[in-house]
Design a protein around this motif. Structure first.
Motif, short mmCIF file in Angstrom:
data_model
loop_
_atom_site.label_atom_id
_atom_site.label_comp_id
_atom_site.label_asym_id
_atom_site.label_seq_id
_atom_site.Cartn_x
_atom_site.Cartn_y
_atom_site.Cartn_z
N GLY A 77 0.77 -1.23 0.00
CA GLY A 77 0.00 0.00 0.00
C GLY A 77 0.81 1.28 0.00
O GLY A 77 0.27 2.33 -0.35
N GLU A 78 2.08 1.23 0.39
CA GLU A 78 2.87 2.45 0.43
C GLU A 78 3.02 3.09 -0.96
O GLU A 78 2.85 4.30 -1.09
CB GLU A 78 4.25 2.22 1.05
CG GLU A 78 4.21 1.85 2.51
CD GLU A 78 4.14 0.35 2.72
OE1 GLU A 78 3.95 -0.40 1.75
OE2 GLU A 78 4.24 -0.07 3.87
N THR A 80 1.04 2.86 -3.58
CA THR A 80 -0.26 3.40 -3.99
C THR A 80 -0.58 4.67 -3.22
O THR A 80 -1.13 5.63 -3.78
CB THR A 80 -1.36 2.35 -3.78
OG1 THR A 80 -0.97 1.15 -4.45
CG2 THR A 80 -2.68 2.82 -4.30
N MET A 81 -0.24 4.69 -1.95
CA MET A 81 -0.46 5.89 -1.14
C MET A 81 0.37 7.06 -1.68
O MET A 81 -0.12 8.19 -1.77
CB MET A 81 -0.09 5.60 0.32
CG MET A 81 -0.45 6.70 1.31
SD MET A 81 0.74 8.06 1.51
CE MET A 81 2.23 7.22 1.92
N GLY A 84 -1.26 8.30 -4.90
CA GLY A 84 -2.50 9.02 -4.63
C GLY A 84 -2.29 10.35 -3.94
O GLY A 84 -3.06 11.30 -4.12
N LYS A 85 -1.22 10.44 -3.12
CA LYS A 85 -0.98 11.68 -2.37
C LYS A 85 -0.23 12.73 -3.19
O LYS A 85 -0.57 13.92 -3.13
CB LYS A 85 -0.20 11.34 -1.10
CG LYS A 85 -0.02 12.51 -0.17
CD LYS A 85 0.60 12.07 1.16
CE LYS A 85 0.73 13.25 2.10
NZ LYS A 85 1.31 12.85 3.39
N TYR A 118 6.78 5.76 -5.64
CA TYR A 118 5.79 4.81 -6.16
C TYR A 118 6.49 3.65 -6.87
O TYR A 118 6.05 2.51 -6.81
CB TYR A 118 4.83 5.52 -7.12
CG TYR A 118 3.86 4.59 -7.81
CD1 TYR A 118 2.72 4.16 -7.16
CD2 TYR A 118 4.09 4.14 -9.11
CE1 TYR A 118 1.82 3.31 -7.78
CE2 TYR A 118 3.20 3.30 -9.74
CZ TYR A 118 2.07 2.88 -9.07
OH TYR A 118 1.18 2.03 -9.68
#
Length: 152
Positions: A77-78, A80-81, A84-85, A118
């Motif tokens: 998830g890192e 993707t986070m 997204g951020k 990413y």
């Protein structure tokens, strides 16, 4: 000497003796339990017919699997986070890049670098994106509007 001791509550004037029973049966029970545990432990972790080499290979395989699971945990998830951020911030610079506002691009340098995380689990892609980002930021620092627009 017994007369010098004080009597304990609930006892007569003479000293109380603790009740003692035969502990031979308790000792025998503990001894039998220990023998049974040792007997069971001999075959608890080893299958009959499994050689020492096969057992060590199984342990090595299990250790390799645990290591792979730990490496897989890095991608939970890192990335993707980060996308997204920081992605929307970088995409929001389109109007600044089109208008030639290089100060706005340089102001977001840290966001570019954070967005690159990413691709950190894919070394080849990470290297390509990082070099592209560095080229874009170097061009912005040098004031080359057309090159920044091309790289963006």
């Amino acid at each position: 000497r017994a007369s010098l001791r004080r009597p304990q509550p609930g006892c007569s004037a003479r000293p109380c003796k603790m009740a003692r029973g035969s502990s031979a049966s308790a000792r025998l029970f503990v001894l039998l339990a220990a023998c049974a545990a040792l007997r069971l432990a001999q075959h608890a972790f080893v299958l009959p017919g499994l050689s020492r080499r096969e057992a060590l290979q199984a342990v090595a395989g299990a250790a390799a699997t645990v290591g792979a699971q730990a490496a897989w945990a890095d991608a939970q998830g890192e990335p993707t986070m980060a996308f997204g951020k920081y992605g929307p911030t970088i995409l929001g610079l389109k109007s600044s890049v089109d208008s030639g506002d290089l100060k706005a691009v340089l102001k977001r340098e840290q966001k570019f670098k954070l967005l690159n995380s990413y691709w950190r689990n894919s070394p080849d892609d990470f290297q390509k994106v990082t070099s592209l980002t560095e080229a874009l930021l170097d061009a912005a620092d040098a004031g080359k509007v057309s090159e920044v627009q091309k790289l963006y």
